[in-house]
Design a protein around this motif. Sequence first.
Motif, PDB file in Angstrom:
ATOM      1  N   SER A 116       1.904   2.841   3.534  1.00  0.00           N
ATOM      2  CA  SER A 116       3.210   2.407   4.022  1.00  0.00           C
ATOM      3  C   SER A 116       3.115   1.001   4.580  1.00  0.00           C
ATOM      4  CB  SER A 116       3.728   3.344   5.117  1.00  0.00           C
ATOM      5  OG  SER A 116       4.876   2.806   5.765  1.00  0.00           O
ATOM      6  N   GLU A 117       4.179   0.236   4.415  1.00  0.00           N
ATOM      7  CA  GLU A 117       4.208  -1.107   4.993  1.00  0.00           C
ATOM      8  C   GLU A 117       3.993  -1.067   6.496  1.00  0.00           C
ATOM      9  OE1 GLU A 117       6.990  -5.095   5.273  1.00  0.00           O
ATOM     10  OE2 GLU A 117       7.926  -3.189   4.808  1.00  0.00           O
ATOM     11  N   GLU A 118       4.496  -0.026   7.146  1.00  0.00           N
ATOM     12  CA  GLU A 118       4.449   0.031   8.599  1.00  0.00           C
ATOM     13  C   GLU A 118       3.185   0.682   9.140  1.00  0.00           C
ATOM     14  OE1 GLU A 118       6.642  -1.614  10.358  1.00  0.00           O
ATOM     15  OE2 GLU A 118       7.496  -2.172   8.418  1.00  0.00           O
ATOM     16  N   ALA A 119       2.230   0.986   8.275  1.00  0.00           N
ATOM     17  CA  ALA A 119       0.978   1.615   8.718  1.00  0.00           C
ATOM     18  C   ALA A 119      -0.130   0.576   8.850  1.00  0.00           C
ATOM     19  CB  ALA A 119       0.559   2.703   7.740  1.00  0.00           C
ATOM     20  N   ASP A 120      -1.196   0.943   9.517  1.00  0.00           N
ATOM     21  CA  ASP A 120      -2.372   0.086   9.659  1.00  0.00           C
ATOM     22  C   ASP A 120      -3.051  -0.042   8.303  1.00  0.00           C
ATOM     23  OD1 ASP A 120      -4.687  -1.214  10.299  1.00  0.00           O
ATOM     24  OD2 ASP A 120      -5.432   0.312  11.682  1.00  0.00           O
ATOM     25  N   GLN A 121      -3.155  -1.276   7.795  1.00  0.00           N
ATOM     26  CA  GLN A 121      -3.746  -1.493   6.475  1.00  0.00           C
ATOM     27  C   GLN A 121      -5.257  -1.756   6.534  1.00  0.00           C
ATOM     28  OE1 GLN A 121      -1.942  -0.892   3.811  1.00  0.00           O
ATOM     29  NE2 GLN A 121      -0.193  -0.506   5.141  1.00  0.00           N
ATOM     30  N   SER A 122      -5.840  -1.669   7.716  1.00  0.00           N
ATOM     31  CA  SER A 122      -7.266  -1.967   7.830  1.00  0.00           C
ATOM     32  C   SER A 122      -8.130  -0.869   7.212  1.00  0.00           C
ATOM     33  CB  SER A 122      -7.647  -2.155   9.306  1.00  0.00           C
ATOM     34  OG  SER A 122      -7.441  -0.951  10.043  1.00  0.00           O
ATOM     35  N   GLU A 123      -7.549   0.317   7.059  1.00  0.00           N
ATOM     36  CA  GLU A 123      -8.299   1.408   6.437  1.00  0.00           C
ATOM     37  C   GLU A 123      -7.931   1.487   4.965  1.00  0.00           C
ATOM     38  OE1 GLU A 123      -8.904   6.267   6.758  1.00  0.00           O
ATOM     39  OE2 GLU A 123      -7.906   5.168   8.382  1.00  0.00           O
ATOM     40  N   ALA A 124      -8.842   1.120   4.095  1.00  0.00           N
ATOM     41  CA  ALA A 124      -8.566   1.071   2.665  1.00  0.00           C
ATOM     42  C   ALA A 124      -8.360   2.474   2.110  1.00  0.00           C
ATOM     43  CB  ALA A 124      -9.723   0.390   1.931  1.00  0.00           C
ATOM     44  N   LEU A 125      -7.669   2.522   0.970  1.00  0.00           N
ATOM     45  CA  LEU A 125      -7.427   3.810   0.332  1.00  0.00           C
ATOM     46  C   LEU A 125      -8.715   4.426  -0.208  1.00  0.00           C
ATOM     47  CD1 LEU A 125      -4.152   3.037  -1.649  1.00  0.00           C
ATOM     48  CD2 LEU A 125      -4.383   4.508   0.340  1.00  0.00           C
ATOM     49  N   GLY A 126      -9.682   3.582  -0.503  1.00  0.00           N
ATOM     50  CA  GLY A 126     -10.949   4.112  -0.982  1.00  0.00           C
ATOM     51  C   GLY A 126     -11.122   3.990  -2.481  1.00  0.00           C
ATOM     52  N   GLN A 127     -10.138   4.458  -3.243  1.00  0.00           N
ATOM     53  CA  GLN A 127     -10.224   4.347  -4.686  1.00  0.00           C
ATOM     54  C   GLN A 127      -8.824   4.364  -5.273  1.00  0.00           C
ATOM     55  OE1 GLN A 127     -11.355   7.128  -3.093  1.00  0.00           O
ATOM     56  NE2 GLN A 127      -9.967   8.730  -3.771  1.00  0.00           N
ATOM     57  N   GLU A 128      -8.748   3.839  -6.491  1.00  0.00           N
ATOM     58  CA  GLU A 128      -7.467   3.727  -7.170  1.00  0.00           C
ATOM     59  C   GLU A 128      -7.009   5.070  -7.717  1.00  0.00           C
ATOM     60  OE1 GLU A 128      -5.723   1.271 -11.049  1.00  0.00           O
ATOM     61  OE2 GLU A 128      -7.862   1.611 -10.817  1.00  0.00           O
ATOM     62  N   SER A 129      -7.934   5.937  -8.090  1.00  0.00           N
ATOM     63  CA  SER A 129      -7.588   7.167  -8.791  1.00  0.00           C
ATOM     64  C   SER A 129      -6.885   8.166  -7.878  1.00  0.00           C
ATOM     65  CB  SER A 129      -8.851   7.806  -9.371  1.00  0.00           C
ATOM     66  OG  SER A 129      -9.747   8.162  -8.337  1.00  0.00           O
ATOM     67  N   GLY A 130      -6.212   9.102  -8.522  1.00  0.00           N
ATOM     68  CA  GLY A 130      -5.530  10.151  -7.791  1.00  0.00           C
ATOM     69  C   GLY A 130      -4.102   9.781  -7.430  1.00  0.00           C
ATOM     70  N   ARG A 131      -3.514  10.581  -6.557  1.00  0.00           N
ATOM     71  CA  ARG A 131      -2.120  10.455  -6.163  1.00  0.00           C
ATOM     72  C   ARG A 131      -1.994   9.709  -4.840  1.00  0.00           C
ATOM     73  NH1 ARG A 131       1.259  15.322  -7.804  1.00  0.00           N
ATOM     74  NH2 ARG A 131       2.022  15.226  -5.649  1.00  0.00           N
ATOM     75  N   VAL A 132      -1.171   8.677  -4.838  1.00  0.00           N
ATOM     76  CA  VAL A 132      -0.937   7.903  -3.621  1.00  0.00           C
ATOM     77  C   VAL A 132       0.552   7.605  -3.518  1.00  0.00           C
ATOM     78  CG1 VAL A 132      -1.419   5.785  -2.346  1.00  0.00           C
ATOM     79  CG2 VAL A 132      -3.213   6.815  -3.750  1.00  0.00           C
ATOM     80  N   TRP A 133       1.163   8.019  -2.414  1.00  0.00           N
ATOM     81  CA  TRP A 133       2.555   7.662  -2.140  1.00  0.00           C
ATOM     82  C   TRP A 133       2.571   6.270  -1.530  1.00  0.00           C
ATOM     83  CZ3 TRP A 133       6.739  10.500  -3.626  1.00  0.00           C
ATOM     84  CH2 TRP A 133       6.483  11.812  -4.050  1.00  0.00           C
ATOM     85  N   ILE A 134       3.452   5.419  -2.039  1.00  0.00           N
ATOM     86  CA  ILE A 134       3.563   4.042  -1.571  1.00  0.00           C
ATOM     87  C   ILE A 134       5.000   3.837  -1.115  1.00  0.00           C
ATOM     88  CG2 ILE A 134       3.315   1.612  -2.187  1.00  0.00           C
ATOM     89  CD1 ILE A 134       1.405   2.545  -4.439  1.00  0.00           C
ATOM     90  N   ILE A 135       5.182   3.593   0.178  1.00  0.00           N
ATOM     91  CA  ILE A 135       6.537   3.557   0.718  1.00  0.00           C
ATOM     92  C   ILE A 135       6.814   2.254   1.472  1.00  0.00           C
ATOM     93  CG2 ILE A 135       6.667   6.073   0.886  1.00  0.00           C
ATOM     94  CD1 ILE A 135       6.143   5.846   3.891  1.00  0.00           C
ATOM     95  N   ASP A 136       8.039   1.824   1.357  1.00  0.00           N
ATOM     96  CA  ASP A 136       8.551   0.743   2.193  1.00  0.00           C
ATOM     97  C   ASP A 136       9.742   1.322   2.933  1.00  0.00           C
ATOM     98  OD1 ASP A 136       9.489  -1.510   3.420  1.00  0.00           O
ATOM     99  OD2 ASP A 136       9.255  -2.809   1.670  1.00  0.00           O
ATOM    100  N   PRO A 137       9.564   1.679   4.191  1.00  0.00           N
ATOM    101  CA  PRO A 137      10.626   2.367   4.928  1.00  0.00           C
ATOM    102  C   PRO A 137      11.916   1.563   5.056  1.00  0.00           C
ATOM    103  CG  PRO A 137       8.522   2.603   6.044  1.00  0.00           C
ATOM    104  CD  PRO A 137       8.329   1.575   4.979  1.00  0.00           C
ATOM    105  N   LEU A 138      11.791   0.231   5.036  1.00  0.00           N
ATOM    106  CA  LEU A 138      12.970  -0.628   5.114  1.00  0.00           C
ATOM    107  C   LEU A 138      12.644  -1.944   4.423  1.00  0.00           C
ATOM    108  CD1 LEU A 138      15.752  -1.518   5.961  1.00  0.00           C
ATOM    109  CD2 LEU A 138      14.927  -1.768   8.317  1.00  0.00           C
ATOM    110  N   ASP A 139      13.027  -2.043   3.177  1.00  0.00           N
ATOM    111  CA  ASP A 139      12.797  -3.253   2.392  1.00  0.00           C
ATOM    112  C   ASP A 139      13.980  -4.190   2.602  1.00  0.00           C
ATOM    113  OD1 ASP A 139      11.444  -4.815   0.262  1.00  0.00           O
ATOM    114  OD2 ASP A 139      13.287  -4.371  -0.846  1.00  0.00           O
ATOM    115  N   GLY A 140      13.732  -5.295   3.272  1.00  0.00           N
ATOM    116  CA  GLY A 140      14.815  -6.206   3.600  1.00  0.00           C
ATOM    117  C   GLY A 140      15.268  -6.031   5.040  1.00  0.00           C
ATOM    118  N   THR A 141      14.302  -6.037   5.961  1.00  0.00           N
ATOM    119  CA  THR A 141      14.629  -5.837   7.379  1.00  0.00           C
ATOM    120  C   THR A 141      15.630  -6.881   7.870  1.00  0.00           C
ATOM    121  OG1 THR A 141      12.396  -4.965   7.728  1.00  0.00           O
ATOM    122  CG2 THR A 141      13.645  -5.589   9.684  1.00  0.00           C
TER     123      THR A 141
END
Length: 250
Positions: free
Chosen positions: A60-85
């Motif tokens: 999520s845009e509003e989450a801490d990005q310092s922790e990487a997802l780890g790998q590209e594979s698998g299922r990942v939800w990608i959210i922007d809670p408010l695009d255009g604040t």
Amino acid sequence: MLNEEHSAAVEMAGEAGEVLLALRGGSLTGKALGHEGDQRSHRLLLERLSERFPDDRVRSEEADQSEALGQESGRVWIIDPLDGTREYSEGREDWAVHVAMAIDGQAVVGAVALPSLGLVLGTGSPPPIAAAATPPRVVVSRSRPPAFVPFVAERLGGVTVPMGSAGAKIAAVIRGEAEVYVHAGGQYEWDSAAPVAVALASGLHASRIDGSPLRYSQPDPWLPDLVVCHPTLTDAVMAALAAFDGPMAG
């Protein structure tokens, strides 16, 4: 296949949009309104995803990005809670809520809520492609228009249309209110994953500026450039981009 995910994305984006509209009708204004909108929508979407898909990863845009997802594979939800604040806090219509899911790096599920318009565009029932208008309309940032866009528009014999958030711009192409959106100033995955998923499901062209596929759930969420356009204009858009000899970004 993925029927539950398609439906859930639409439901979650729509619910977050309703919360944001209600909040905008209250006492908060300006930056305080934008900040509260970002956080409230973020918390709601994380809660809904945790309830319905507890084993899936979330970016999520509003989450801490310092922790990487780890790998590209698998299922990942990608959210922007408010695009255009900014647009949201100014009372404009050109803002959105993005809910997407990437599987093995491909954005295959997506919903883009346009709450001010009362619309949610989703991959489960993507809008059909409208006929391309003449002259073609090229959506561009209303506050930071890149230098190459007028060049591309001129090569296409088109006109530029200023607009707010990335989601609103891509949604305009999906809805047949524009034909081309090109961005090269750098974005993040959450800025485009959901609208790109819907655009691809609708049959539009979406790729990097060099024509390579857009990849999501990468270790680094930075996504430098993209192009979304009506399929009948793909070759002309790519040729115009290749002909531009100045800097794309900045």
